[in-house]
Write an enzyme that holds these catalytic residues in place. Structure first.
Site, PDB file in Angstrom:
ATOM      1  N   LYS A 280     -35.438  53.697 -17.337  1.00 21.91           N
ATOM      2  CA  LYS A 280     -34.732  52.238 -16.898  1.00 21.91           C
ATOM      3  C   LYS A 280     -33.833  52.617 -15.870  1.00 21.91           C
ATOM      4  O   LYS A 280     -33.329  53.565 -15.509  1.00 21.91           O
ATOM      5  CB  LYS A 280     -33.742  51.715 -18.082  1.00 21.91           C
ATOM      6  CG  LYS A 280     -34.484  51.109 -19.448  1.00 21.91           C
ATOM      7  CD  LYS A 280     -33.471  50.555 -20.373  1.00 21.91           C
ATOM      8  CE  LYS A 280     -34.113  50.107 -21.630  1.00 21.91           C
ATOM      9  NZ  LYS A 280     -35.157  49.297 -21.630  1.00 21.91           N
ATOM     10  N   ARG A 354     -41.226  49.515 -30.629  1.00 20.66           N
ATOM     11  CA  ARG A 354     -42.369  49.105 -31.432  1.00 20.66           C
ATOM     12  C   ARG A 354     -43.078  49.989 -32.223  1.00 20.66           C
ATOM     13  O   ARG A 354     -43.870  50.162 -33.344  1.00 20.66           O
ATOM     14  CB  ARG A 354     -43.450  48.117 -30.668  1.00 20.66           C
ATOM     15  CG  ARG A 354     -43.797  48.992 -29.495  1.00 20.66           C
ATOM     16  CD  ARG A 354     -44.589  47.876 -28.317  1.00 20.66           C
ATOM     17  NE  ARG A 354     -43.534  47.199 -27.587  1.00 20.66           N
ATOM     18  CZ  ARG A 354     -43.851  46.297 -26.785  1.00 20.66           C
ATOM     19  NH1 ARG A 354     -45.065  45.897 -26.510  1.00 20.66           N
ATOM     20  NH2 ARG A 354     -42.896  45.773 -26.264  1.00 20.66           N
TER      21      ARG A 354
HETATM   22  N1  BES Z   1     -34.564  48.037 -25.963  1.00 18.11           N
HETATM   23  C1  BES Z   1     -35.443  47.323 -24.871  1.00 18.11           C
HETATM   24  C2  BES Z   1     -35.170  45.801 -24.972  1.00 18.11           C
HETATM   25  C3  BES Z   1     -33.885  45.320 -24.707  1.00 18.11           C
HETATM   26  C4  BES Z   1     -33.826  44.965 -23.258  1.00 18.11           C
HETATM   27  C5  BES Z   1     -33.061  44.954 -25.618  1.00 18.11           C
HETATM   28  C6  BES Z   1     -32.650  44.198 -22.887  1.00 18.11           C
HETATM   29  C7  BES Z   1     -31.907  44.406 -25.141  1.00 18.11           C
HETATM   30  C8  BES Z   1     -31.374  43.974 -23.850  1.00 18.11           C
HETATM   31  C9  BES Z   1     -36.865  47.734 -25.518  1.00 18.11           C
HETATM   32  O1  BES Z   1     -36.960  49.091 -25.604  1.00 18.11           O
HETATM   33  C10 BES Z   1     -37.559  47.777 -23.899  1.00 18.11           C
HETATM   34  O2  BES Z   1     -37.224  48.360 -23.196  1.00 18.11           O
HETATM   35  N2  BES Z   1     -38.545  46.971 -23.959  1.00 18.11           N
HETATM   36  C11 BES Z   1     -39.286  46.578 -22.720  1.00 18.11           C
HETATM   37  C12 BES Z   1     -40.671  46.490 -23.294  1.00 18.11           C
HETATM   38  C13 BES Z   1     -41.536  46.533 -21.936  1.00 18.11           C
HETATM   39  C14 BES Z   1     -41.592  47.894 -21.384  1.00 18.11           C
HETATM   40  C15 BES Z   1     -43.046  46.118 -22.413  1.00 18.11           C
HETATM   41  C16 BES Z   1     -38.612  45.699 -22.103  1.00 18.11           C
HETATM   42  O3  BES Z   1     -38.288  44.493 -22.698  1.00 18.11           O
HETATM   43  O4  BES Z   1     -38.656  45.604 -20.732  1.00 18.11           O
HETATM   44 MN    MN Z   2     -37.101  50.585 -24.219  1.00 14.95          MN
END
Ligand code: BES
Ligand code: MN
Ligand code: ZN
Length: 506
Positions: A280, A354
């Protein structure tokens, strides 16, 4: 944080011995109107309350705060009038939420400093209102001081003040007991979410779950890294392998001797989500200590359920891992095998929640549940679709999504039903494995994540998925009973679901 007891009393507001006395004021057409519970204070002030509030500019708007010196007219030296908004706006649910928020705002405003005791004389004409006032007050009193050596004024941080709820309602004691169980569960979640992720990782999180289980009388089973590898939990071992902290799977169980149904709760327990090798950006990582908010909510809910004892069996799964980009981290394009045998091509290591949930959902088949609910800080797309405060609810049927969202709202949480459109499923087709963990297109990301999870739900099970990415963590200024940081989201919803199943409503 330990919560001091909240006392319930029928005594008159004017004689309540407290540092601060909280009363309500509604927004009348001709100005502020003292609410029920404020009569005694008004009388003690020679019926000048409305005029005083008016002169001070009060309108009665929701959560508006007006502080008045009692001048010795009441035992409490400080009177805090809090706005309840317009009377008869919305139904029962709206009224109860208005009370929770007002109690929370008012307690937050006088908490800290020299205030050692707070009394609340807000409208509490029945058990539901009494519970709302007590819950709002308890949640508003919450503060996370573990890492503070001094408070804002440079003083040593003090214990939280005592709370007294003035209510003559039938069932007031039971109402306060319920409020305490819910507030304790939510405070636990807030504490766990707010804890530095250097201190809360799968091993310590599992130890914390064991401590809670011990105190609440829940049975607990903890699968360590070896047990997960031996058991074929490829989601957990895959996500966890880039971290120096190995993963865990915690299984908690609450049993009622006369239970006819079993509910499974599963909560995403990523103790920190860096994204893994699909790293990230820095800003996107700042709130990622909250990525175990789902697992914490399941733990908090089970603690509350153990105290409230509904006639139902509840099993909680807390799949825990730290998602890090270490030298052994899983790579985009790695294929892993989830518990039960289905294979997943991991195209994006940041879609890790997931994967660990898939292990937990597949494993839950062994419990033959009548209903499965998973809660997870799963997608940024949830925030795009519904904003930071409203959870998205997807389910095996649209009727169930609506029913679960309704249970959440009944419990005072914001949630909205969302579809699982079949046409989005093909985006998850993999060229090498049974399924990929992300789709090529980003549209409907929250729903795609739900469709992925659906593949791992035991055959024919009733299942709902609740995305709390936004609601689990509050980044703005505190409001109502919600502080900055961990919120305790989903605890009340899960407790409501358990009671609804126990009572045959769900
Ligand atoms: N933990 C994150 C989702 C999240 C984002 C929670 C912002 C709280 C605030 C999750 O693991 C994630 O990174 N999801 C990705 C999925 C994508 C790679 C398909 C996302 O939402 O960008
Ligand atoms: Mn994630
Ligand atoms: Zn995550």
């Amino acid at each position: 944080m330990t919560t001091n007891p909240v006392r319930i009393t029928q005594e008159g507001a004017r004689s309540a011995a407290a540092d601060a006395l909280i009363i309500g004021v509604t927004q009348g057409t001709d100005g502020p109107v003292p609410a029920s519970g404020a009569e005694d204070v008004d009388a003690a002030l020679g019926n000048t309350l409305a005029a005083t509030l008016s002169a001070l500019g009060a309108t009665g708007r929701q959560d508006e705060l007006t502080k008045i010196s009692s001048g010795g007219a009441t035992a409490a030296p400080l009177i805090v009038a809090v706005g309840l908004g317009k009377e008869d706006q919305g139904g029962e649910r709206a009224r109860l939420e208005s009370l929770r928020r007002a109690a929370g705002s008012a307690v937050r405003a006088v908490n800290g400093g020299k205030t050692r005791s707070i009394a609340l004389s807000l409208p509490a004409g029945d058990a539901a209102e009494t519970e709302a006032v007590a819950l709002g007050a308890l949640l508003g009193r919450y503060s996370f001081t573990r890492y503070r050596t001094t408070d804002a004024d440079g003083a040593r941080t003090a214990d939280s003040p005592s709370l007294t709820v003035l209510s003559g309602a039938a069932g007031a004691d039971e109402a306060v007991r319920r409020a305490r169980a819910l507030a304790d569960g939510m405070a636990l979640v807030r504490d766990l979410v707010n804890t530095s992720p250097s201190q809360l990782y799968p091993e310590t999180f599992a130890a914390e779950a064991a401590r809670v289980a011990d105190g609440a009388g829940l049975t607990i089973e903890v699968l360590d890294h070896q047990a997960l590898a031996d058991g074929g939990y490829g989601g957990l071992t895959g996500v966890g392998q880039g971290s120096v902290h190995p993963p865990r799977l915690v299984r908690l169980a609450y049993q009622h001797p006369d239970a006819r149904k079993t509910v499974v709760f599963a909560g995403k327990g990523i103790t920190f989500d860096s994204g893994g090798l699909s790293l990230k950006p820095p800003k996107g990582m700042e709130a990622m200590k909250s990525d175990m908010g789902g697992a914490a909510a399941v733990l908090g809910a089970l603690q509350a359920i153990a105290a409230l004892k509904p006639q139902v069996n509840v099993v909680g799964y807390l799949p825990m891992a730290e998602n890090m980009p270490g030298g052994r981290a899983q790579r985009p394009s790695d294929v892993i095998t989830i518990f039960g045998g289905k294979t997943v091509e991991v195209l994006n290591t940041d879609a890790e929640g997931r994967l660990v949930l898939a292990d937990a959902l597949a494993r839950s088949a062994a419990d033959t549940p009548d209903l499965i609910i998973d809660v997870a800080t799963l997608t940024g797309a949830q925030l795009v679709a519904l904003g930071p405060r409203i959870a998205g609810v997807m389910a095996s049927t649209d009727e169930l999504a609506t029913a679960v969202a309704d249970a959440a709202r009944q419990a005072g949480e914001q949630a909205w039903p969302m579809p699982l459109p079949e046409e989005l499923r093909k985006g998850l087709d993999s060229t090498v494995a049974d399924i990929a963990n992300v789709a090529g297109e980003r549209w409907g990301g929250m729903l795609v994540a739900g469709l992925f999870l659906k593949e791992f739900v035991p055959e024919r099970a009733r299942w709902a998925h609740v995305d709390i990415a936004g609601p689990a963590f509050h980044e703005g200024e505190p409001y109502g009973y919600t502080p900055k940081g961990g919120t305790g989201a989903a605890v009340r919803m899960l407790v409501q679901v358990a009671t609804d199943v126990a009572d045959g409503r769900l």
